[in-house]
Design an enzyme around this catalytic site. Structure first.
Site, PDB file in Angstrom:
ATOM      1  CG  ASP A 263      -1.954   1.104   1.227  1.00  0.00           C
ATOM      2  OD1 ASP A 263      -2.938   1.076   0.456  1.00  0.00           O
ATOM      3  OD2 ASP A 263      -1.743   2.049   2.018  1.00  0.00           O
TER       4      ASP A 263
ATOM      5  CG  HIS B 278      -5.573  -2.739  -0.810  1.00  0.00           C
ATOM      6  ND1 HIS B 278      -4.824  -2.196  -1.830  1.00  0.00           N
ATOM      7  CD2 HIS B 278      -5.177  -2.116   0.334  1.00  0.00           C
ATOM      8  CE1 HIS B 278      -4.014  -1.269  -1.331  1.00  0.00           C
ATOM      9  NE2 HIS B 278      -4.202  -1.202  -0.022  1.00  0.00           N
TER      10      HIS B 278
END
Length: 327
Positions: A106, A305
Protein backbone atom coordinates in the site's frame (compact mmCIF):
# COMPACT_ATOMS: atom_id res chain seq x y z
CA UNK A 1 15.33 -24.10 6.38
CA UNK A 2 13.62 -24.47 9.75
CA UNK A 3 13.20 -21.42 12.01
CA UNK A 4 15.79 -20.92 14.70
CA UNK A 5 14.47 -22.13 18.09
CA UNK A 6 15.17 -18.67 19.50
CA UNK A 7 13.85 -16.76 16.47
CA UNK A 8 11.07 -15.01 18.35
CA UNK A 9 9.70 -11.56 17.61
CA UNK A 10 11.93 -8.86 19.07
CA UNK A 11 10.55 -5.37 19.68
CA UNK A 12 12.87 -2.38 19.86
CA UNK A 13 13.03 1.33 19.08
CA UNK A 14 15.78 3.06 17.11
CA UNK A 15 16.71 6.68 16.67
CA UNK A 16 15.55 8.22 13.40
CA UNK A 17 14.75 11.65 11.93
CA UNK A 18 11.15 11.15 13.11
CA UNK A 19 12.44 10.85 16.69
CA UNK A 20 12.14 7.13 17.40
CA UNK A 21 10.90 4.32 15.20
CA UNK A 22 9.46 1.14 16.63
CA UNK A 23 10.32 -2.06 14.81
CA UNK A 24 9.80 -5.79 15.20
CA UNK A 25 12.40 -8.25 13.95
CA UNK A 26 12.85 -11.97 13.62
CA UNK A 27 15.63 -14.16 12.29
CA UNK A 28 19.18 -13.51 11.15
CA UNK A 29 20.84 -13.12 7.79
CA UNK A 30 20.45 -10.53 5.02
CA UNK A 31 18.17 -7.67 6.07
CA UNK A 32 14.65 -7.45 4.65
CA UNK A 33 12.90 -4.21 5.66
CA UNK A 34 9.08 -4.37 5.61
CA UNK A 35 7.09 -1.13 5.28
CA UNK A 36 3.33 -1.15 5.90
CA UNK A 37 0.59 1.04 4.48
CA UNK A 38 -2.66 2.75 5.55
CA UNK A 39 -4.27 2.11 8.00
CA UNK A 40 -2.02 -0.60 9.39
CA UNK A 41 1.17 -1.13 11.41
CA UNK A 42 4.09 -3.55 11.69
CA UNK A 43 1.40 -6.13 12.57
CA UNK A 44 0.34 -6.42 8.93
CA UNK A 45 3.59 -8.38 8.36
CA UNK A 46 2.93 -10.87 11.18
CA UNK A 47 2.62 -13.75 8.67
CA UNK A 48 5.78 -12.77 6.78
CA UNK A 49 8.21 -12.28 9.67
CA UNK A 50 8.46 -15.98 10.65
CA UNK A 51 8.47 -17.15 7.03
CA UNK A 52 11.32 -14.81 6.07
CA UNK A 53 13.23 -15.71 9.23
CA UNK A 54 12.83 -19.41 8.45
CA UNK A 55 14.24 -18.76 4.98
CA UNK A 56 17.43 -17.30 6.45
CA UNK A 57 16.68 -13.58 6.55
CA UNK A 58 16.70 -10.87 9.18
CA UNK A 59 13.11 -9.69 8.74
CA UNK A 60 12.31 -6.26 10.21
CA UNK A 61 8.85 -4.64 10.14
CA UNK A 62 8.61 -1.02 11.18
CA UNK A 63 5.85 1.19 12.47
CA UNK A 64 6.04 4.05 9.94
CA UNK A 65 6.30 7.49 11.55
CA UNK A 66 2.88 8.57 12.78
CA UNK A 67 1.82 5.00 13.48
CA UNK A 68 1.87 2.65 16.44
CA UNK A 69 4.77 3.10 18.83
CA UNK A 70 6.84 5.29 16.50
CA UNK A 71 7.15 9.04 16.98
CA UNK A 72 4.42 11.27 15.59
CA UNK A 73 5.74 14.68 14.52
CA UNK A 74 3.13 17.42 14.73
CA UNK A 75 3.82 19.19 11.42
CA UNK A 76 1.86 18.00 8.39
CA UNK A 77 4.90 18.36 6.15
CA UNK A 78 6.89 16.01 8.41
CA UNK A 79 5.20 13.15 6.54
CA UNK A 80 6.57 13.90 3.08
CA UNK A 81 8.12 11.07 1.10
CA UNK A 82 11.70 12.28 1.48
CA UNK A 83 11.37 12.12 5.27
CA UNK A 84 10.04 8.56 5.17
CA UNK A 85 12.96 7.54 2.97
CA UNK A 86 15.35 9.02 5.53
CA UNK A 87 13.61 6.98 8.23
CA UNK A 88 14.26 3.80 6.24
CA UNK A 89 17.92 4.73 5.88
CA UNK A 90 18.14 5.39 9.61
CA UNK A 91 16.71 1.95 10.41
CA UNK A 92 19.27 0.19 8.22
CA UNK A 93 22.11 2.11 9.88
CA UNK A 94 20.74 1.63 13.39
CA UNK A 95 20.63 -2.12 12.81
CA UNK A 96 24.31 -2.07 11.88
CA UNK A 97 23.65 -3.07 8.28
CA UNK A 98 25.04 -1.63 5.05
CA UNK A 99 22.23 -2.71 2.74
CA UNK A 100 18.73 -4.13 2.71
CA UNK A 101 16.01 -5.45 0.50
CA UNK A 102 13.01 -3.18 1.04
CA UNK A 103 9.45 -4.47 0.65
CA UNK A 104 6.37 -2.28 0.95
CA UNK A 105 2.59 -2.67 0.84
CA UNK A 106 0.00 0.00 0.00
CA UNK A 107 1.61 3.36 0.93
CA UNK A 108 4.65 1.33 1.92
CA UNK A 109 5.06 0.37 -1.74
CA UNK A 110 5.84 3.90 -3.02
CA UNK A 111 7.91 4.51 0.12
CA UNK A 112 9.93 1.37 -0.67
CA UNK A 113 10.17 2.29 -4.34
CA UNK A 114 11.37 5.82 -3.61
CA UNK A 115 13.90 4.49 -1.10
CA UNK A 116 15.31 2.24 -3.83
CA UNK A 117 15.20 5.01 -6.42
CA UNK A 118 17.06 7.57 -4.31
CA UNK A 119 19.47 5.21 -2.52
CA UNK A 120 20.38 2.25 -4.72
CA UNK A 121 23.64 1.93 -2.79
CA UNK A 122 21.65 0.90 0.32
CA UNK A 123 18.44 -0.67 -1.01
CA UNK A 124 19.74 -3.38 -3.26
CA UNK A 125 16.34 -4.76 -4.29
CA UNK A 126 12.71 -3.76 -3.89
CA UNK A 127 9.46 -5.69 -3.50
CA UNK A 128 6.20 -3.88 -4.17
CA UNK A 129 2.83 -5.15 -2.94
CA UNK A 130 -0.57 -3.91 -4.17
CA UNK A 131 0.48 -0.46 -5.45
CA UNK A 132 2.47 -0.53 -8.71
CA UNK A 133 5.53 1.61 -9.29
CA UNK A 134 4.83 4.79 -11.23
CA UNK A 135 7.89 7.02 -11.78
CA UNK A 136 7.77 10.61 -10.51
CA UNK A 137 6.20 13.12 -12.84
CA UNK A 138 2.92 13.86 -14.54
CA UNK A 139 0.25 16.35 -13.48
CA UNK A 140 -0.04 17.74 -9.96
CA UNK A 141 -1.71 15.00 -7.87
CA UNK A 142 -4.29 17.22 -6.19
CA UNK A 143 -5.53 18.34 -9.60
CA UNK A 144 -5.86 14.75 -10.79
CA UNK A 145 -7.75 13.54 -7.72
CA UNK A 146 -10.08 16.55 -7.63
CA UNK A 147 -11.36 15.62 -11.09
CA UNK A 148 -12.32 12.10 -10.05
CA UNK A 149 -15.87 11.37 -9.02
CA UNK A 150 -17.69 14.29 -10.62
CA UNK A 151 -20.19 16.58 -8.90
CA UNK A 152 -21.94 13.85 -6.90
CA UNK A 153 -19.00 12.23 -5.13
CA UNK A 154 -15.44 12.87 -3.97
CA UNK A 155 -12.40 10.60 -4.26
CA UNK A 156 -11.15 9.40 -0.88
CA UNK A 157 -7.69 10.94 -1.34
CA UNK A 158 -9.27 14.37 -1.79
CA UNK A 159 -11.54 13.71 1.20
CA UNK A 160 -8.45 13.04 3.34
CA UNK A 161 -6.75 16.35 2.46
CA UNK A 162 -8.31 18.75 4.99
CA UNK A 163 -6.79 18.23 8.45
CA UNK A 164 -9.41 17.07 10.92
CA UNK A 165 -12.10 16.20 8.41
CA UNK A 166 -11.52 12.45 8.09
CA UNK A 167 -10.45 12.28 11.74
CA UNK A 168 -13.90 13.53 12.74
CA UNK A 169 -15.46 10.59 10.90
CA UNK A 170 -13.06 7.89 12.06
CA UNK A 171 -12.00 8.64 15.62
CA UNK A 172 -15.39 8.39 17.40
CA UNK A 173 -15.54 4.71 16.32
CA UNK A 174 -12.08 3.61 15.24
CA UNK A 175 -12.76 -0.10 15.53
CA UNK A 176 -15.97 0.01 13.52
CA UNK A 177 -14.44 2.23 10.85
CA UNK A 178 -11.39 0.02 10.44
CA UNK A 179 -13.54 -3.11 10.23
CA UNK A 180 -15.55 -1.55 7.43
CA UNK A 181 -12.51 -0.22 5.58
CA UNK A 182 -10.69 -3.54 5.69
CA UNK A 183 -13.85 -5.37 4.55
CA UNK A 184 -14.47 -2.90 1.73
CA UNK A 185 -11.13 -3.74 0.08
CA UNK A 186 -11.00 -7.49 0.82
CA UNK A 187 -11.89 -9.98 -1.91
CA UNK A 188 -14.41 -11.93 0.17
CA UNK A 189 -16.32 -8.96 1.59
CA UNK A 190 -15.91 -6.07 -0.88
CA UNK A 191 -19.06 -4.52 -2.38
CA UNK A 192 -20.31 -6.00 -5.63
CA UNK A 193 -19.35 -4.19 -8.85
CA UNK A 194 -22.85 -2.72 -9.18
CA UNK A 195 -22.78 -1.28 -5.64
CA UNK A 196 -21.41 2.17 -4.73
CA UNK A 197 -17.61 2.28 -4.88
CA UNK A 198 -16.14 2.56 -1.34
CA UNK A 199 -13.22 4.64 -2.67
CA UNK A 200 -15.59 7.60 -3.05
CA UNK A 201 -17.58 9.76 -0.65
CA UNK A 202 -21.02 11.06 -1.53
CA UNK A 203 -20.96 14.85 -1.29
CA UNK A 204 -21.94 15.72 2.27
CA UNK A 205 -21.64 12.09 3.37
CA UNK A 206 -19.02 9.88 4.97
CA UNK A 207 -16.61 7.36 3.52
CA UNK A 208 -17.96 4.66 5.83
CA UNK A 209 -21.46 5.02 4.38
CA UNK A 210 -20.30 2.70 1.58
CA UNK A 211 -18.47 0.14 3.73
CA UNK A 212 -19.84 -3.35 4.40
CA UNK A 213 -21.23 -3.70 7.91
CA UNK A 214 -21.44 -6.63 10.31
CA UNK A 215 -18.86 -8.77 8.51
CA UNK A 216 -15.12 -9.31 8.79
CA UNK A 217 -12.95 -10.65 5.97
CA UNK A 218 -11.59 -14.15 6.48
CA UNK A 219 -8.05 -12.92 7.10
CA UNK A 220 -9.08 -10.61 9.97
CA UNK A 221 -9.99 -12.09 13.34
CA UNK A 222 -11.60 -10.13 16.15
CA UNK A 223 -8.25 -10.27 17.95
CA UNK A 224 -6.43 -8.90 14.88
CA UNK A 225 -8.93 -6.07 14.66
CA UNK A 226 -8.38 -5.32 18.35
CA UNK A 227 -4.65 -4.92 17.69
CA UNK A 228 -5.17 -2.42 14.88
CA UNK A 229 -7.96 -0.55 16.65
CA UNK A 230 -6.04 -0.38 19.90
CA UNK A 231 -3.11 1.35 18.22
CA UNK A 232 -5.22 3.96 16.45
CA UNK A 233 -7.44 4.56 19.48
CA UNK A 234 -4.26 5.41 21.36
CA UNK A 235 -2.50 7.47 18.67
CA UNK A 236 -5.38 8.98 16.71
CA UNK A 237 -5.47 9.00 12.91
CA UNK A 238 -3.71 12.26 12.06
CA UNK A 239 -0.20 10.85 11.64
CA UNK A 240 -1.48 8.20 9.25
CA UNK A 241 -3.65 10.62 7.28
CA UNK A 242 -0.86 13.18 6.96
CA UNK A 243 0.82 10.92 4.38
CA UNK A 244 -2.02 11.78 1.98
CA UNK A 245 -1.60 15.50 2.75
CA UNK A 246 1.88 15.59 1.23
CA UNK A 247 1.20 14.38 -2.30
CA UNK A 248 1.83 17.76 -3.91
CA UNK A 249 4.98 18.27 -1.82
CA UNK A 250 6.23 14.86 -2.94
CA UNK A 251 5.46 15.77 -6.55
CA UNK A 252 7.64 18.89 -6.24
CA UNK A 253 10.37 17.19 -4.19
CA UNK A 254 10.77 14.34 -6.68
CA UNK A 255 10.54 16.44 -9.84
CA UNK A 256 14.31 16.02 -10.48
CA UNK A 257 13.66 12.28 -10.86
CA UNK A 258 10.99 12.63 -13.53
CA UNK A 259 10.32 9.31 -15.31
CA UNK A 260 13.26 7.64 -13.56
CA UNK A 261 13.35 3.83 -13.61
CA UNK A 262 14.34 1.65 -10.66
CA UNK A 263 17.14 -0.55 -11.93
CA UNK A 264 17.70 -2.89 -8.97
CA UNK A 265 16.12 -6.36 -8.86
CA UNK A 266 12.40 -5.97 -8.19
CA UNK A 267 9.20 -7.94 -7.65
CA UNK A 268 5.53 -6.97 -7.79
CA UNK A 269 2.64 -8.81 -6.15
CA UNK A 270 -0.93 -7.56 -6.37
CA UNK A 271 -4.46 -8.79 -5.95
CA UNK A 272 -6.44 -9.34 -9.13
CA UNK A 273 -9.51 -7.84 -7.40
CA UNK A 274 -7.67 -4.82 -6.01
CA UNK A 275 -8.59 -1.43 -7.45
CA UNK A 276 -4.93 -0.42 -7.15
CA UNK A 277 -3.95 -2.96 -9.79
CA UNK A 278 -6.87 -2.28 -12.11
CA UNK A 279 -6.71 1.52 -11.97
CA UNK A 280 -2.93 1.42 -12.40
CA UNK A 281 -2.77 -1.33 -15.01
CA UNK A 282 -0.90 1.05 -17.34
CA UNK A 283 1.86 1.32 -14.71
CA UNK A 284 2.15 -2.48 -14.64
CA UNK A 285 2.25 -2.59 -18.45
CA UNK A 286 5.14 -0.08 -18.35
CA UNK A 287 7.32 -2.25 -16.07
CA UNK A 288 9.75 -3.29 -18.85
CA UNK A 289 10.78 0.37 -18.95
CA UNK A 290 10.18 1.52 -15.36
CA UNK A 291 11.40 -1.64 -13.59
CA UNK A 292 14.03 -3.12 -15.92
CA UNK A 293 15.24 -5.42 -13.12
CA UNK A 294 11.80 -6.92 -12.55
CA UNK A 295 11.75 -10.63 -11.79
CA UNK A 296 7.98 -10.99 -12.21
CA UNK A 297 4.66 -9.23 -11.68
CA UNK A 298 2.15 -11.54 -10.00
CA UNK A 299 -1.60 -10.87 -9.85
CA UNK A 300 -3.17 -13.26 -7.36
CA UNK A 301 -6.61 -14.53 -8.33
CA UNK A 302 -9.36 -14.04 -5.77
CA UNK A 303 -7.27 -11.58 -3.77
CA UNK A 304 -8.07 -7.99 -2.83
CA UNK A 305 -5.97 -5.15 -1.47
CA UNK A 306 -4.56 -6.67 1.73
CA UNK A 307 -2.49 -9.10 -0.28
CA UNK A 308 0.02 -10.37 2.30
CA UNK A 309 -2.78 -10.93 4.82
CA UNK A 310 -5.39 -12.31 2.43
CA UNK A 311 -2.96 -14.70 0.70
CA UNK A 312 -0.07 -15.11 3.14
CA UNK A 313 1.15 -18.51 1.99
CA UNK A 314 1.33 -17.49 -1.65
CA UNK A 315 2.98 -14.16 -0.85
CA UNK A 316 5.50 -15.86 1.44
CA UNK A 317 6.38 -18.35 -1.28
CA UNK A 318 6.81 -15.65 -3.90
CA UNK A 319 8.89 -13.46 -1.59
CA UNK A 320 11.20 -16.21 -0.35
CA UNK A 321 11.71 -17.67 -3.83
CA UNK A 322 12.60 -14.20 -5.16
CA UNK A 323 14.88 -13.42 -2.22
CA UNK A 324 16.72 -16.69 -2.83
CA UNK A 325 17.68 -15.41 -6.30
CA UNK A 326 19.37 -12.36 -4.76
CA UNK A 327 21.92 -14.27 -2.68
Amino acid sequence: MQPEPTAQLRHRAVEAPAGRLHLVEQGSGPLVLLVHGFPESWYSWRRQLPALAAAGHRAVAIDVRGYGRSSKPAAVDAYRMLDLVEDNLAVVRALGEESAVVVGHDWGSPVAATSALLHPEVFRAVGLLSVPYAPPGGPRPSAVFSRLGGPEQEFYVSYFQEPGRAEAEIEPDVRGWLAGFYAALSADTMPAPDEPDPHFVTRGGRLRDRFPTGVLPAWLSEDDLDVYAGEFERTGMTGALNRYRNLDRDWADLAPHHAAPIKQPSLFIGGALDASTTWMSDAIDAYPVTLPGLSAAHLLDGCGHWVQQECPDEVNRLLTDWLATLR
